[in-house]
Design a protein around this motif. Structure first.
Motif, PDB file in Angstrom:
ATOM      1  N   ALA A   1       4.077  15.810  -0.408  1.00 28.01           N
ATOM      2  CA  ALA A   1       2.682  16.197  -0.176  1.00 28.01           C
ATOM      3  C   ALA A   1       2.606  17.652   0.261  1.00 28.01           C
TER       4      ALA A   1
ATOM      5  N   PRO B   1      -1.267  15.746  -6.594  1.00 32.53           N
ATOM      6  CA  PRO B   1      -0.345  14.611  -6.653  1.00 32.53           C
ATOM      7  C   PRO B   1       1.099  15.061  -6.486  1.00 32.53           C
ATOM      8  N   SER B   2       1.920  14.180  -5.870  1.00 29.57           N
ATOM      9  CA  SER B   2       3.295  14.574  -5.563  1.00 29.57           C
ATOM     10  C   SER B   2       4.183  13.347  -5.479  1.00 29.57           C
TER      11      SER B   2
ATOM     12  N   ALA C   1       3.555   9.836  -8.166  1.00 29.34           N
ATOM     13  CA  ALA C   1       2.786  10.686  -9.076  1.00 29.34           C
ATOM     14  C   ALA C   1       3.483  10.778 -10.429  1.00 29.34           C
TER      15      ALA C   1
ATOM     16  N   GLU D   1      -0.581   3.492  -2.308  1.00 31.92           N
ATOM     17  CA  GLU D   1      -0.242   4.884  -2.593  1.00 31.92           C
ATOM     18  C   GLU D   1      -0.127   5.133  -4.095  1.00 31.92           C
TER      19      GLU D   1
ATOM     20  N   ARG E   1      -3.569   5.650  -5.335  1.00 31.82           N
ATOM     21  CA  ARG E   1      -4.031   6.946  -4.821  1.00 31.82           C
ATOM     22  C   ARG E   1      -3.456   8.094  -5.641  1.00 31.82           C
ATOM     23  N   GLN E   2      -2.147   8.040  -5.937  1.00 32.39           N
ATOM     24  CA  GLN E   2      -1.520   9.099  -6.727  1.00 32.39           C
ATOM     25  C   GLN E   2      -2.011   9.069  -8.174  1.00 32.39           C
TER      26      GLN E   2
END
Length: 306
Positions: free
Chosen positions: A45, A79-80, A84, A127, A130-131
């Motif tokens: 992040a 994104p990471s 991601a 997560e 979210r990504q």
């Protein structure tokens, strides 16, 4: 970088392999955009509002979009990490295999994680979505510089978003509801990966690697070697400075990067044992001579043996 990025050649080879996979019903292939192999997403992040990666004359720029959460809150981030990359591989694979920019989501987090190749747990589930949404909302600029033949340079730039829309149904616990959820890819991204530069990746090896490693760097190295080694016609020399420019982090010194890269490369070789990659110039100090990696033509990656 001494290995020039010939996206046109990558596209031709990738398209042949993608067409073959579709014709034969080969389930071993997933697909990843070549542009994000040679100019990678962040490993962790970041608070940066613009993410830049350079590789030779190519530059990838990412600006984040706005993600609205199930509780109505909003956030904006680039994104990471592993998830991601899993999301980017997922949307690209679905687009190539279905021939459509509309992607139907699994109707539960558990099913969605299975599609991504990620081990199930609640944290991973939330997560991952979210990504995925950050990937879809980000804006991309690809630019490259070429000589115009008259002593000057030409700068070419392409701007697009990954997604153009999405509808995800959540229940009160923020799980995906048992209703239809879908994603829409932008026409520009869809054409870039389906008509252009989607690199075939061995699904089983990717899933085994992403479940085993905590290192996004290892994933990037696997993607990179998968796209390059089988297509080489002669050995390619890449210095540590060039590798650092492509894969390194500003938070790492070159010496720290070398250590982490070597560890990640050894992990990758467990899942791509046919990768013919050698390090040269391992002596200490400022001795003259080439120091870096040499890539040799190798057999394509194969699914891991059970």
């Amino acid at each position: 970088m001494n290995e020039s990025i010939n996206f046109s050649q990558i596209a031709k080879v990738a398209k042949k392999r993608a067409d073959l996979a579709q014709e034969t019903g080969n389930s071993h292939s997933s697909f990843y955009p070549a542009q994000f192999i040679y100019c990678c997403l962040p490993y962790r992040a970041t608070d940066e509002k613009i993410w830049l990666r350079e590789n030779g004359t190519w530059t990838l720029g990412i600006t984040p979009g706005i993600v609205t959460n199930p509780d109505g809150s909003r956030e904006s981030f680039i994104p990471s990490g592993k998830l991601a990359r899993a999301a980017l591989l997922y949307v690209t694979t679905e687009a190539v295999k279905t021939g459509s920019p509309r992607i139907e989501l699994a109707k539960s987090y558990r099913g969605f994680l299975q599609d991504l190749g990620i081990q199930w747990n609640q944290r991973n589930a939330r997560e991952a979505v979210r990504q995925l949404r950050a990937v879809l909302s980000m804006s991309i600029q690809l630019s490259f510089v070429t000589a115009d033949g008259e002593g000057g340079n030409v700068v070419s730039e392409y701007d697009f978003r990954v997604g153009s829309g999405r509808e995800i149904h959540f229940d009160a616990n923020a799980d995906i509801k048992e209703r239809e959820s879908y994603l829409l890819l932008s026409q520009e991204f869809y054409e870039a990966v389906v008509v252009g530069h989607a690199v075939p990746i061995v699904t089983e090896a990717w899933r085994a690697l992403i479940q085993e490693t905590k290192s996004p760097l290892a994933l990037d190295i696997y993607l990179w070697l998968s796209s390059r080694l089988a297509n080489l016609t002669s050995p390619v020399h890449i210095t540590w400075d060039q590798l650092y420019s492509q894969f390194g982090s500003e938070s790492q010194s070159l010496a720290e990067f070398k250590k982490s890269f070597r560890v990640a490369l050894e992990t990758v070789k467990e899942y791509y044992p046919g990768a013919n990659v050698r390090e040269m110039g391992t002596g200490q100090g400022k001795t003259k001579g080439f120091k870096g990696l040499v890539l040799y033509r190798s057999v394509p990656p194969l699914p891991p043996k059970n």
